[in-house]
Enzyme design. Structure first.
Site, PDB file in Angstrom:
ATOM      1  N   ALA A   1       0.945  -1.271   0.106  1.00  0.00           N
ATOM      2  CA  ALA A   1      -0.184   0.100  -0.077  1.00  0.00           C
ATOM      3  C   ALA A   1       1.000   1.269   0.209  1.00  0.00           C
ATOM      4  CB  ALA A   1      -0.906   0.152   1.256  1.00  0.00           C
TER       5      ALA A   1
ATOM      6  N   GLN B   1       1.207   3.441   2.194  1.00  0.00           N
ATOM      7  CA  GLN B   1       1.831   3.527   3.551  1.00  0.00           C
ATOM      8  C   GLN B   1       2.330   2.324   4.029  1.00  0.00           C
ATOM      9  OE1 GLN B   1       2.870   6.124   5.276  1.00  0.00           O
ATOM     10  NE2 GLN B   1       2.178   7.316   3.779  1.00  0.00           N
ATOM     11  N   SER B   2       2.668   1.593   3.264  1.00  0.00           N
ATOM     12  CA  SER B   2       3.263   0.153   3.497  1.00  0.00           C
ATOM     13  C   SER B   2       4.451   0.207   4.485  1.00  0.00           C
ATOM     14  CB  SER B   2       3.697  -0.568   2.017  1.00  0.00           C
ATOM     15  OG  SER B   2       4.257  -1.815   2.582  1.00  0.00           O
ATOM     16  N   ASN B   3       4.152  -0.383   5.773  1.00  0.00           N
ATOM     17  CA  ASN B   3       5.639  -0.713   6.526  1.00  0.00           C
ATOM     18  C   ASN B   3       6.532  -1.438   5.993  1.00  0.00           C
ATOM     19  OD1 ASN B   3       4.303   0.931   8.745  1.00  0.00           O
ATOM     20  ND2 ASN B   3       2.860  -0.565   8.886  1.00  0.00           N
TER      21      ASN B   3
ATOM     22  N   CYS C   1       7.294  -2.169   3.037  1.00  0.00           N
ATOM     23  CA  CYS C   1       7.982  -1.355   1.972  1.00  0.00           C
ATOM     24  C   CYS C   1       9.032  -0.708   2.519  1.00  0.00           C
ATOM     25  CB  CYS C   1       7.173  -0.819   0.845  1.00  0.00           C
ATOM     26  SG  CYS C   1       6.281  -1.820  -0.188  1.00  0.00           S
TER      27      CYS C   1
END
Ligand code: PLP
Length: 329
Positions: free
Chosen positions: A72, A74-76, A78
């Site tokens: 997403a 706001q991917s943690n 990534c």
């Protein structure tokens, strides 16, 4: 055997395990303890760091030079992957949902600071899947290593088997045994690893995943994913175990949309901040702790229980969610 699998040290371990005395007092609840995987140390921490220790161990042993993954906006996952790649001198390319925002905020800002190359799914000229992205990376002469969404495959789950071994050791310092573990659940490898680790260590408490997704209509499919992943994970370490859907307790009652902040999450985040000085995140841990507060209210626990809340990180997303967390200054 777990110890023979390639692994790179990325996290500060063990993460702390401690009580939440003021919240326990306020809520008149069973003993509440917290496992601080928001403090894994890599790039502001989080649960993906444990998975990445194995995933990147594998990438290096395959002599890959570019990590390719997706998530997403706001991917943690990534963010932690970008940081780990930077630390190991690898390139990192990300496929993020949606379109390019005007300002990079929260996790996205950090992805860019770590030097990741970001592709936007809504950009029609961009590869639309991880496989397509890997093909483009190859065309440019690099050797890609694909990590699936959330780092959730058999190698990723090993990180949470390890976490359970770590907890077994820490649990000895508690007055009473842990009876329940509450953990946010999304792509699944965290819970799968915990469940396998629980069997390996003889942990007798209940592990309850709180789904952070939409109200999932196809629950059977989702449960089955966990069973399949559990078998694949055991195969990696040569362990023979049997699983059914019932081995994965996932609560869907609070699945009110991925990344949607309601009163429950807002209240949970504020309570944890104001009574314990600990930050939760809007998408995962705010949702799961809100669920736990609701369960405590419904009196489903016994006074002698010890409930462990597993903090999986995600706090950089607080900032882009400012407007939905605080309506006045
Ligand atoms: C990814 C993530 C989870 C969910 O873990 P899964 O293994 O995908 O189920 C929970 N909390 C945070 C903060 C995460 O980033």
């Amino acid at each position: 055997m777990l110890s023979t699998i390639a692994r790179i040290s990325l996290a500060f371990l063990p993460t702390p395990l401690h009580e939440l005395p003021r919240l326990t007092g306020l809520l008149q609840s069973p003993t509440l303890v917290i496992k601080r995987d928001d403090q894994t140390g890599l790039a502001l921490g989080g649960n993906k760091t444990r998975k990445l220790e194995y995933l990147l161990g594998d990438a290096l042993s395959q002599h890959c030079d570019t990590i390719v993954t997706a998530g997403a906006k706001q991917s943690n996952h990534c963010r932690q992957t970008s940081a780990a790649a930077a630390r190991l001198g690898l390139r990192c390319e990300l496929l993020l949902q949606g379109d390019k925002p005007n300002t990079p905020e929260g996790n996205l800002l950090l992805d860019l600071l770590f030097g990741a190359v970001v592709h936007w799914k809504d950009d029609k000229n961009t590869p639309q899947s991880l496989d397509e992205l890997a093909d483009t990376v190859r065309l440019h002469g690099y050797n890609p290593y694909i990590i699936p969404y959330g780092g959730s495959n058999a190698l990723g789950a090993l990180g949470y088997i390890n976490a359970m071994l770590e907890l077994a050791d820490q649990q000895k310092n508690l007055l009473r045994p842990i009876t329940h573990i509450i953990v946010p659940s999304c792509s699944g490898a965290t819970q799968v690893g915990l469940v396998i680790g629980a069997r390996l260590t003889g942990f007798t408490g209940k592990i309850i995943g709180i789904s952070v997704d939409y109200d999932i209509t196809n629950k059977e499919y989702y449960q089955k994913l966990h069973v399949d992943l559990a078998y694949a994970t055991c195969a990696k370490i040569g362990v023979n175990m049997a699983f059914t859907c019932d081995d994965f307790t996932i609560c869907y009652d609070y699945a009110q949309g991925y990344g949607m902040v309601h009163d429950s999450e807002r209240n949970a985040i504020q309570l944890m901040a104001q009574y314990e000085g600990i930050l939760l995140d809007p998408v995962y841990t705010g949702r799961a702790f809100g669920a736990l507060l609701n369960m405590i209210n419904k009196n489903i626990f016994a006074p002698t229980d010890t409930i462990l809340f597993w903090h999986t990180g995600g706090t950089p997303a607080l900032f882009p969610y400012a407007d939905s967390l605080m309506t006045t200054i």
